[in-house]
Design a protein around this motif. Structure first.
Motif, PDB file in Angstrom:
ATOM      1  N   LEU A 150       7.400  91.439  54.957  1.00  0.00           N
ATOM      2  CA  LEU A 150       6.472  91.886  55.994  1.00  0.00           C
ATOM      3  C   LEU A 150       5.056  92.021  55.444  1.00  0.00           C
ATOM      4  O   LEU A 150       4.081  91.684  56.122  1.00  0.00           O
ATOM      5  CB  LEU A 150       6.932  93.236  56.557  1.00  0.00           C
ATOM      6  N   LEU A 151       4.940  92.515  54.229  1.00  0.00           N
ATOM      7  CA  LEU A 151       3.616  92.666  53.627  1.00  0.00           C
ATOM      8  C   LEU A 151       2.935  91.323  53.419  1.00  0.00           C
ATOM      9  O   LEU A 151       1.693  91.233  53.419  1.00  0.00           O
ATOM     10  CB  LEU A 151       3.724  93.408  52.293  1.00  0.00           C
ATOM     11  N   LEU A 152       3.720  90.274  53.229  1.00  0.00           N
ATOM     12  CA  LEU A 152       3.171  88.933  53.017  1.00  0.00           C
ATOM     13  C   LEU A 152       3.198  88.092  54.291  1.00  0.00           C
ATOM     14  O   LEU A 152       3.165  86.864  54.231  1.00  0.00           O
ATOM     15  CB  LEU A 152       3.962  88.216  51.916  1.00  0.00           C
ATOM     16  N   PHE A 153       3.246  88.758  55.440  1.00  0.00           N
ATOM     17  CA  PHE A 153       3.277  88.008  56.696  1.00  0.00           C
ATOM     18  C   PHE A 153       2.012  87.173  56.866  1.00  0.00           C
ATOM     19  O   PHE A 153       2.041  86.081  57.422  1.00  0.00           O
ATOM     20  CB  PHE A 153       3.430  88.972  57.879  1.00  0.00           C
ATOM     21  N   TYR A 154       0.874  87.707  56.397  1.00  0.00           N
ATOM     22  CA  TYR A 154      -0.369  86.942  56.367  1.00  0.00           C
ATOM     23  C   TYR A 154      -0.650  86.581  54.908  1.00  0.00           C
ATOM     24  O   TYR A 154      -1.332  87.328  54.192  1.00  0.00           O
ATOM     25  CB  TYR A 154      -1.532  87.748  56.948  1.00  0.00           C
ATOM     26  N   PRO A 155      -0.153  85.445  54.428  1.00  0.00           N
ATOM     27  CA  PRO A 155      -0.236  85.128  52.996  1.00  0.00           C
ATOM     28  C   PRO A 155      -1.619  84.735  52.514  1.00  0.00           C
ATOM     29  O   PRO A 155      -1.807  84.495  51.317  1.00  0.00           O
ATOM     30  CB  PRO A 155       0.732  83.943  52.860  1.00  0.00           C
ATOM     31  N   ASP A 156      -2.604  84.686  53.419  1.00  0.00           N
ATOM     32  CA  ASP A 156      -3.952  84.285  53.004  1.00  0.00           C
ATOM     33  C   ASP A 156      -4.856  85.478  52.745  1.00  0.00           C
ATOM     34  O   ASP A 156      -6.065  85.322  52.562  1.00  0.00           O
ATOM     35  CB  ASP A 156      -4.581  83.390  54.072  1.00  0.00           C
ATOM     36  N   ARG A 157      -4.286  86.694  52.705  1.00  0.00           N
ATOM     37  CA  ARG A 157      -5.088  87.891  52.465  1.00  0.00           C
ATOM     38  C   ARG A 157      -4.870  88.345  51.018  1.00  0.00           C
ATOM     39  O   ARG A 157      -3.788  88.842  50.678  1.00  0.00           O
ATOM     40  CB  ARG A 157      -4.694  89.008  53.437  1.00  0.00           C
ATOM     41  N   PRO A 158      -5.886  88.192  50.165  1.00  0.00           N
ATOM     42  CA  PRO A 158      -5.706  88.465  48.730  1.00  0.00           C
ATOM     43  C   PRO A 158      -5.249  89.884  48.417  1.00  0.00           C
ATOM     44  O   PRO A 158      -4.386  90.096  47.579  1.00  0.00           O
ATOM     45  CB  PRO A 158      -7.103  88.194  48.145  1.00  0.00           C
ATOM     46  N   ARG A 159      -5.831  90.882  49.111  1.00  0.00           N
ATOM     47  CA  ARG A 159      -5.466  92.259  48.811  1.00  0.00           C
ATOM     48  C   ARG A 159      -4.026  92.546  49.226  1.00  0.00           C
ATOM     49  O   ARG A 159      -3.334  93.340  48.580  1.00  0.00           O
ATOM     50  CB  ARG A 159      -6.436  93.222  49.497  1.00  0.00           C
ATOM     51  N   ALA A 160      -3.563  91.918  50.292  1.00  0.00           N
ATOM     52  CA  ALA A 160      -2.169  92.079  50.686  1.00  0.00           C
ATOM     53  C   ALA A 160      -1.236  91.468  49.647  1.00  0.00           C
ATOM     54  O   ALA A 160      -0.171  92.017  49.336  1.00  0.00           O
ATOM     55  CB  ALA A 160      -1.936  91.428  52.055  1.00  0.00           C
ATOM     56  N   ILE A 161      -1.652  90.337  49.083  1.00  0.00           N
ATOM     57  CA  ILE A 161      -0.847  89.692  48.029  1.00  0.00           C
ATOM     58  C   ILE A 161      -0.775  90.588  46.796  1.00  0.00           C
ATOM     59  O   ILE A 161       0.294  90.767  46.201  1.00  0.00           O
ATOM     60  CB  ILE A 161      -1.461  88.321  47.668  1.00  0.00           C
ATOM     61  N   LEU A 162      -1.925  91.156  46.409  1.00  0.00           N
ATOM     62  CA  LEU A 162      -1.949  92.042  45.248  1.00  0.00           C
ATOM     63  C   LEU A 162      -1.085  93.277  45.478  1.00  0.00           C
ATOM     64  O   LEU A 162      -0.323  93.691  44.600  1.00  0.00           O
ATOM     65  CB  LEU A 162      -3.391  92.455  44.951  1.00  0.00           C
ATOM     66  N   ALA A 163      -1.190  93.880  46.673  1.00  0.00           N
ATOM     67  CA  ALA A 163      -0.399  95.070  46.978  1.00  0.00           C
ATOM     68  C   ALA A 163       1.090  94.764  46.935  1.00  0.00           C
ATOM     69  O   ALA A 163       1.881  95.523  46.358  1.00  0.00           O
ATOM     70  CB  ALA A 163      -0.792  95.609  48.358  1.00  0.00           C
ATOM     71  N   ALA A 164       1.486  93.647  47.537  1.00  0.00           N
ATOM     72  CA  ALA A 164       2.894  93.277  47.546  1.00  0.00           C
ATOM     73  C   ALA A 164       3.393  92.987  46.129  1.00  0.00           C
ATOM     74  O   ALA A 164       4.532  93.315  45.769  1.00  0.00           O
ATOM     75  CB  ALA A 164       3.106  92.058  48.435  1.00  0.00           C
ATOM     76  N   HIS A 165       2.532  92.381  45.308  1.00  0.00           N
ATOM     77  CA  HIS A 165       2.918  92.061  43.929  1.00  0.00           C
ATOM     78  C   HIS A 165       3.160  93.335  43.116  1.00  0.00           C
ATOM     79  O   HIS A 165       4.181  93.451  42.415  1.00  0.00           O
ATOM     80  CB  HIS A 165       1.805  91.223  43.281  1.00  0.00           C
ATOM     81  N   LYS A 166       2.229  94.296  43.216  1.00  0.00           N
ATOM     82  CA  LYS A 166       2.397  95.550  42.478  1.00  0.00           C
ATOM     83  C   LYS A 166       3.601  96.330  42.985  1.00  0.00           C
ATOM     84  O   LYS A 166       4.375  96.887  42.188  1.00  0.00           O
ATOM     85  CB  LYS A 166       1.125  96.402  42.599  1.00  0.00           C
ATOM     86  N   GLN A 189      -3.595  99.386  49.468  1.00  0.00           N
ATOM     87  CA  GLN A 189      -3.986  98.015  49.787  1.00  0.00           C
ATOM     88  C   GLN A 189      -3.106  97.360  50.834  1.00  0.00           C
ATOM     89  O   GLN A 189      -3.426  96.272  51.308  1.00  0.00           O
ATOM     90  CB  GLN A 189      -3.975  97.184  48.496  1.00  0.00           C
ATOM     91  N   VAL A 190      -2.004  97.998  51.224  1.00  0.00           N
ATOM     92  CA  VAL A 190      -1.156  97.384  52.253  1.00  0.00           C
ATOM     93  C   VAL A 190      -1.759  97.535  53.636  1.00  0.00           C
ATOM     94  O   VAL A 190      -1.178  97.065  54.614  1.00  0.00           O
ATOM     95  CB  VAL A 190       0.264  97.993  52.251  1.00  0.00           C
ATOM     96  N   VAL A 191      -2.928  98.166  53.731  1.00  0.00           N
ATOM     97  CA  VAL A 191      -3.599  98.225  55.026  1.00  0.00           C
ATOM     98  C   VAL A 191      -4.009  96.828  55.488  1.00  0.00           C
ATOM     99  O   VAL A 191      -4.383  96.647  56.647  1.00  0.00           O
ATOM    100  CB  VAL A 191      -4.835  99.144  54.949  1.00  0.00           C
ATOM    101  N   GLU A 192      -3.962  95.849  54.583  1.00  0.00           N
ATOM    102  CA  GLU A 192      -4.237  94.464  54.961  1.00  0.00           C
ATOM    103  C   GLU A 192      -3.085  93.863  55.760  1.00  0.00           C
ATOM    104  O   GLU A 192      -3.241  92.835  56.407  1.00  0.00           O
ATOM    105  CB  GLU A 192      -4.465  93.626  53.704  1.00  0.00           C
ATOM    106  N   ALA A 193      -1.911  94.491  55.720  1.00  0.00           N
ATOM    107  CA  ALA A 193      -0.760  94.015  56.486  1.00  0.00           C
ATOM    108  C   ALA A 193      -0.956  94.349  57.967  1.00  0.00           C
ATOM    109  O   ALA A 193      -1.835  95.151  58.318  1.00  0.00           O
ATOM    110  CB  ALA A 193       0.513  94.656  55.953  1.00  0.00           C
ATOM    111  N   PRO A 194      -0.163  93.750  58.870  1.00  0.00           N
ATOM    112  CA  PRO A 194      -0.261  94.108  60.295  1.00  0.00           C
ATOM    113  C   PRO A 194      -0.117  95.605  60.506  1.00  0.00           C
ATOM    114  O   PRO A 194       0.601  96.293  59.770  1.00  0.00           O
ATOM    115  CB  PRO A 194       0.899  93.334  60.927  1.00  0.00           C
ATOM    116  N   THR A 195      -0.800  96.119  61.524  1.00  0.00           N
ATOM    117  CA  THR A 195      -0.813  97.563  61.771  1.00  0.00           C
ATOM    118  C   THR A 195       0.591  98.114  61.974  1.00  0.00           C
ATOM    119  O   THR A 195       0.907  99.228  61.522  1.00  0.00           O
ATOM    120  CB  THR A 195      -1.676  97.869  63.002  1.00  0.00           C
ATOM    121  N   ALA A 196       1.450  97.367  62.636  1.00  0.00           N
ATOM    122  CA  ALA A 196       2.823  97.834  62.858  1.00  0.00           C
ATOM    123  C   ALA A 196       3.555  98.035  61.535  1.00  0.00           C
ATOM    124  O   ALA A 196       4.350  98.968  61.388  1.00  0.00           O
ATOM    125  CB  ALA A 196       3.576  96.831  63.727  1.00  0.00           C
TER     126      ALA A 196
END
Length: 479
Positions: free
Chosen positions: A111-127, A193-200
């Motif tokens: 879910l965190l990587l639903f938008y894979p083009d957002r760098p901060r979301a990628i970093l948050a999911a990785h950590k 940093q997961v605030v880059e993920a969808p609000t839901a």
């Protein structure tokens, strides 16, 4: 049609879990168990809360993704995550509990990587992926050791545990797992940093998934309660996290980032309550925080909400006379409440209630004038009564905790943390332009640079390779 069907199923399950929880709590029926699943007052109550949060998140997501081409992909990922949380909530067998715990993390990662083009979301999911694997490994060690040394495979059988140095070591590991799950310092950065993920997704994470660390400790109280070293570790880590997170929250402007820091502080406070043995209070905190945080995140896009938050941040500190009056009235109300409802007295929880009540009363008198004093006093008494009733009711939902000693050191430590939080708050309001206040604001606004340290460490452990992303984004810390 899929969205409506899922909402209807969650509604039915939620009502069913709530009814079972109430019946078991009042001894009108025995806990229901089958094939590694056990519905106790605690597990059924927690599952009912997850169903309620899930229902709200699904209703929001159905509107948010109405015109999205990938709405079905998001729907199934969201349903899989909710299903995994519910399995974890009602699981009694160690293997089923651990598998549910791992599945929650893996489905959330998608879910965190639903938008894979957002760098901060990628970093948050990785950590988060790295920290989650460490926590799951430690949890597996705890469960396997319980089986190997004590021949226990069910959570409901922990009451017969023989307490020795092995069980106390396991309690220390369990506290570490819970602290990592609740995003306590210094592994908190991914939550910001997961605030880059969808609000839901943010709403479900902050209102439901993040609470699993506290739920873990509530389920394993027979292991935690007699282990004084584990309770000390929990109090120290959560106390420091609460101090830093609450202080940083005062300096943030972005609504979502402010809410994320608030979640770290609230989870720390809940863990502190558990370390003191206030299990019913921790459960009440868990439920109240879940409902508030789900609403706050789903309403974060409202311009009115942001405006009101900014207005609140600009409210001046009440005068000394108003603070003195508020503290005096709060002291009387808290002492009366303690005499009526608290049999196992700890100072720290009531000190926190008194501080919050005193500041609120002072603000009311300062802003509304003296003629509102009686109404304000009535409101304060009503809130304390509501709180007392909530704790009294949840005392019936939770199993009787194992006997545990009063630890005066933890009590004093938490009181000092609360005083430090209040001191930072007053200093930032009274002296924002002085040199010390200015330096303090800058350091707190940067989160004391703890996340940068954790990010460098995790990237050394497991380098991140992101397609098309500039390397510099990994250490950004935007507000």
């Amino acid at each position: 049609m899929l969205w409506r069907s899922a909402q209807g199923l969650l509604l039915i399950l939620g009502v069913g879990f709530a009814v079972v929880s109430g019946l078991v709590a009042n001894a009108l029926m025995a806990p229901l168990g089958v094939s590694g699943v056990l519905l106790t007052s605690l597990s059924a109550g927690f599952a009912a809360m997850i169903c309620f949060i899930g229902l709200i998140v699904l209703r929001y997501a159905a509107v948010q993704f109405r015109d999205e081409p990938d709405q079905h992909r998001f729907f199934w990922r969201l349903v899989a995550t909710l299903s995994a949380i519910l399995v974890t909530a009602v699981a009694d067998h160690f293997l089923l509990f651990w598998l549910g715990w791992v599945t929650v993390s893996l489905t959330l990662h998608r879910l965190l990587l639903f938008y894979p083009d957002r760098p901060r979301a990628i970093l948050a999911a990785h950590k988060k992926f790295i920290f989650a694997r460490i926590a799951e490994t430690l949890l597996a060690v705890v469960l396997l050791t319980l089986y190997w040394h004590f021949d226990i495979v069910r959570i409901s059988a922990l009451g017969q545990l023989a307490h020795n140095h092995v069980s106390h070591l396991l309690a220390l590991l369990l506290v570490t797992v819970a602290a990592m799950k609740c995003a306590q310092l210094p592994v908190h950065g991914w939550l910001l940093q997961v605030v880059e993920a969808p609000t839901a997704v943010s709403a479900l994470l902050h209102a439901g998934i993040i609470n699993l660390g506290g739920y873990l400790l509530l389920q394993f109280t027979p292991l935690l309660a007699p282990a004084e070293a584990a309770r000390w570790l929990l109090a120290v880590v959560a106390g420091i996290s609460m101090l830093v997170a609450a202080s940083v929250t005062m300096t943030r402007i972005s609504v979502k980032v402010r809410l994320a820091w608030s979640t770290v502080a609230q989870m720390a406070l809940m863990l502190v309550e558990i370390s003191l043995g206030y299990y019913a209070l921790a459960m009440l905190h868990l439920v109240a925080h879940s409902c508030y945080k789900a609403h706050a995140f789903l309403m974060a896009g409202s311009v009115v909400e942001q405006h009101e938050r900014q207005k609140f941040a600009q409210v001046g500190l009440p005068k000394f006379q108003s603070l003195l009056l508020g503290a005096s009235v709060a002291l009387v109300l808290v002492v009366m409440t303690v005499a009526l409802v608290d049999k196992a007295f700890y100072l720290a929880p009531w000190f926190a209630v008194g501080m919050a009540l005193a500041l609120w009363l002072a603000s009311e008198v300062e802003q509304l004038s003296w003629r509102y004093a009686i109404r304000t006093l009535g409101n304060a008494a009503a809130w304390l009564l509501l709180y007392s009733l909530g704790v009294w009711g949840l005392n019936h939902l939770l199993p009787s905790p194992a006997s545990q000693n009063y630890l005066i050191g933890i009590d004093v430590w938490i009181c000092l943390v609360l005083v430090a939080i209040a001191s930072v708050y007053f200093w930032l309001l009274y002296h924002p332009h002085q040199a010390l206040g200015h330096r303090l604001f800058i350091a707190l606004n940067a989160g004391l640079y703890l996340d940068e340290w954790a990010t460098r460490l995790t990237l050394r452990m497991w380098p991140l390779r992101s397609r098309g992303a500039a390397p510099k984004f990994v250490l950004e810390n935007k507000s």
